[in-house]
Enzyme design. Structure first.
Site, short mmCIF file in Angstrom:
data_model
loop_
_atom_site.label_atom_id
_atom_site.label_comp_id
_atom_site.label_asym_id
_atom_site.label_seq_id
_atom_site.Cartn_x
_atom_site.Cartn_y
_atom_site.Cartn_z
N SER B 33 0.82 -1.22 0.00
CA SER B 33 0.00 0.00 0.00
C SER B 33 0.85 1.26 0.00
O SER B 33 0.48 2.26 -0.62
CB SER B 33 -0.92 0.01 1.23
OG SER B 33 -1.78 -1.10 1.21
N GLU B 54 4.57 -0.13 14.50
CA GLU B 54 5.11 1.11 13.95
C GLU B 54 6.03 1.84 14.92
O GLU B 54 6.97 2.53 14.51
CB GLU B 54 3.98 2.04 13.49
CG GLU B 54 3.17 1.51 12.31
CD GLU B 54 2.07 0.54 12.73
OE1 GLU B 54 1.91 0.30 13.95
OE2 GLU B 54 1.36 0.00 11.85
N ARG B 162 -3.23 8.34 -1.28
CA ARG B 162 -3.62 7.03 -1.78
C ARG B 162 -4.15 7.18 -3.21
O ARG B 162 -3.82 6.41 -4.09
CB ARG B 162 -4.72 6.42 -0.91
CG ARG B 162 -5.33 5.17 -1.52
CD ARG B 162 -6.51 4.65 -0.68
NE ARG B 162 -7.07 3.47 -1.31
CZ ARG B 162 -7.99 3.47 -2.26
NH1 ARG B 162 -8.48 4.64 -2.70
NH2 ARG B 162 -8.45 2.35 -2.78
#
Lengths: 280, 323
Positions: B33, B54, B162
């Site tokens: 992604s 993360e 995105r």
């Protein structure tokens, strides 16, 4: 001088250094009027062994590319590192009195921009192991030119990020990473086993695919030297669980949560220094 | 051409990775992604997949940087923002040369809904000394920004989309860090936009021109340090600045411009997202929040009208006052 010193010779050489480091800690925290004596004193033998026996470093050159790295993840314990740097001649002893004062390189928690010897800013607990792992991975990319050592506090292993890093090190298996856990059993609010028990600690680290070795007395120089000699040869990631005493060397501080983050009064400092001198 | 800025980033990463071997890349199970996968495939020894962790990714990146590498650590913008404490101490305070890359910025991501939308990331990153913030408006600029950040010594945050965005950069475009780009000149209003909405602002300016409102459009690709000089210049030339961003109304471009112009007396109006996001197509969300061209034109029109009739101001501020 010829030949490698024996372990007992190393213990004899380091012992007075450890004593002076403890004295520096008491003096600088007293002068600062605040700070964390308990976790500095518990780690004295570990930090002394690292700086004066284990770490490959070049005097006067904190940014030498091939130096072994040492990250103190328990950033509140940094006075013991400042003490080691003073003993090593990297800081003037007089500068220790500037701890926590405006304009000082000796911040309350380490600041690598001001003082490159400390390698990384820490003190927001739980972050140091990730930093050390990153350095160890960089070393591997560069052909294992240096080793990375990291000192963890026991309380900070309650943080989730430590286990994220433990899992990642278990995956990447950096042979040059050695972590020492200063298991002094006491954190700010009380005994570790009451606040949030870590046991079974060795089992946990083993299950994350680490090599684990317990140091039965992490305030015994001979045992610390032996463990660091073995793990420092590679084969990591290594977790050395060092059973230590919070406030070690000062009877009224030993094992007391109250001395996690409190400066001694001048009278208390005097007593502490007398005890350290007598037993050191 | 239209392209997602994350796709351009992924392509640029492979290219710069070929010429600079200090570059390493970290991802937290989103490589497909964030578009770091092509780099991972080409340079597997310099790619670290840390799993859905993360905070550790940010810390490991900082460690790699302190040891001389140039790490790009990528995740969704919202998940990086959620690791603010690691970014604050391990990256920014250490002046670690880490390039944080937050993709899936804003409500423009659409269907996944609020939990996946980066709407607070710019606000948080801007608070940290040493850390610069860059948001390209199209693929051309994204590639150029990546090349610049490789050379930039110090921590940086790169914010990417995105969704595909139309090219707005002129042919032969050269990225100048810290310098807002004047894409269109005008004399009644300056629209300062950043990221995915820059293209919509240009279309809005076309529509406004048909009504006699000449709006300048500035592409503010560097959010920190903000180009106070050029924004002041265009604010003074046109008399007002309207900021437009796909980010929460607090702390982003609007705040940066307001801070920069606070002593100039130039009126500033901020247009952005005033609530949590929600599911829907990206286009539908942009229409609902007034971030498509008609929405931007409507806000600009009201702003100009309010400026012309100052006594009515306060009654006709236009957008919803949720935040």
């Amino acid at each position: 001088m010829s030949g490698t010193p024996t372990r007992s010779e190393e213990v004899a050489r380091l012992k007075p250094i450890v004593r002076r480091m403890r004295e520096h800690v008491i003096r600088m925290i007293t002068a600062a009027g605040s700070g964390h004596p308990g976790g500095s004193l518990s780690a004295a033998e570990i930090v002394a062994t690292l700086f004066f026996h284990t770490l490959r470093r070049r005097p006067g050159d904190p940014t030498w590319a091939d130096r072994d790295r040492f990250v103190i993840s328990k950033g509140h314990g940094v006075p013991i590192v400042y003490a080691a740097l003073a003993e090593a001649g990297e800081l003037p002893v007089e500068e220790l009195a500037s701890l926590r004062k405006l304009g000082s390189r000796l911040q309350g928690h380490p600041d690598r921009v001001l003082l490159p010897w400390v390698e990384a800013a820490t003190g927001s607990l739980g972050q140091g192991l990730s930093l050390a792992l990153g350095m160890a991975l960089a070393s591997r990319l560069d052909g294992d030119r240096y080793r990375v050592f990291c000192l963890l506090g026991d309380g900070e292993t309650q943080a989730g990020q430590v286990w994220e890093a433990a899992m990642a090190a278990g995956k990447y298996q950096p042979a040059n990473l050695v972590v020492i856990l200063d298991y002094n059993k006491v954190q700010l609010d009380g005994p570790v086993h009451e606040i949030m028990d870590l046991e079974p600690l060795a089992t946990k680290w083993r299950s994350f695919n680490w090599k684990v070795r317990e140091i039965a007395d992490g305030n015994d120089l001979g045992l610390v030297i032996e463990a660091l000699d073995e793990s420092g040869r590679g084969g990591g990631p290594w977790m050395l669980i060092a059973h230590t005493v919070k406030g070690k060397g000062v009877s009224f501080m030993e094992g007391k949560a109250a001395w996690h983050g409190k400066a001694p009064t001048p009278e208390e400092a005097k007593r502490a220094l007398e005890e350290i001198a007598a037993h050191g | 051409m239209a392209e997602a800025t994350r796709a351009a980033f992924g392509r640029a990463l492979v290219r710069v990775g070929g010429t600079e071997d200090r570059i390493v890349v970290l991802d937290a199970d989103l490589a497909s992604s964030t578009c770091t996968k092509p780099f991972a495939d080409k340079y597997p020894e310099r790619f670290f997949e840390v799993g859905i962790a993360e905070g550790n990714m940010v810390g490991v990146a900082a460690g790699l940087a302190l040891a001389g590498k140039i790490p790009f650590a990528a995740s969704f913008a919202c998940f990086l923002a959620g690791r603010f404490e690691q970014i604050r101490v391990s990256v920014a305070y250490n002046r670690a040369n880490v390039k944080l890359v937050g993709t899936h910025a804003g409500i423009g991501i659409g269907e996944d809904g609020y939990s996946q939308m980066g709407l607070e990331d710019v606000a948080l990153m801007r608070t940290l000394p040493n850390l610069v913030v860059v948001q390209p408006a199209d693929g051309i600029e994204a590639e150029a920004a990546v090349e610049h950040l490789v050379r930039h010594e110090g921590p940086a945050y790169l914010r990417l989309t995105r969704q595909k965005v139309a090219d707005v950069s002129p042919a032969g475009y050269r990225f100048e860090f810290g310098r807002a780009v004047v894409l269109r000149e005008g004399r009644h209003l300056a629209i300062a936009a950043s990221g995915a909405v820059v293209g919509h602002a240009l279309v809005a300016a076309d529509a406004l021109a048909g009504e006699g409102i000449e709006a300048a459009v500035l592409n503010v690709h560097t959010l920190k340090p903000i180009d106070a000089a050029r924004l002041t210049e265009w604010g003074a030339r046109t008399g007002a600045v309207l900021t437009v961003e796909d980010h929460g109304i607090v702390g982003g471009l609007g705040s940066a411009v307001s801070e920069a112009l606070s002593e100039t007396g130039i009126p500033v109006r901020c247009h952005g997202v005033r609530d949590f996001g929600e599911s829907g197509t990206g286009d539908a969300l942009y229409a609902k929040h007034g971030l498509d061209a008609p929405g931007i034109a409507a806000v600009a029109r009201r702003f100009v009208a309010d400026l012309a009739h100052p006594r009515e101001r306060g009654h006709a501020t236009g957008t919803r006052r949720g935040a």
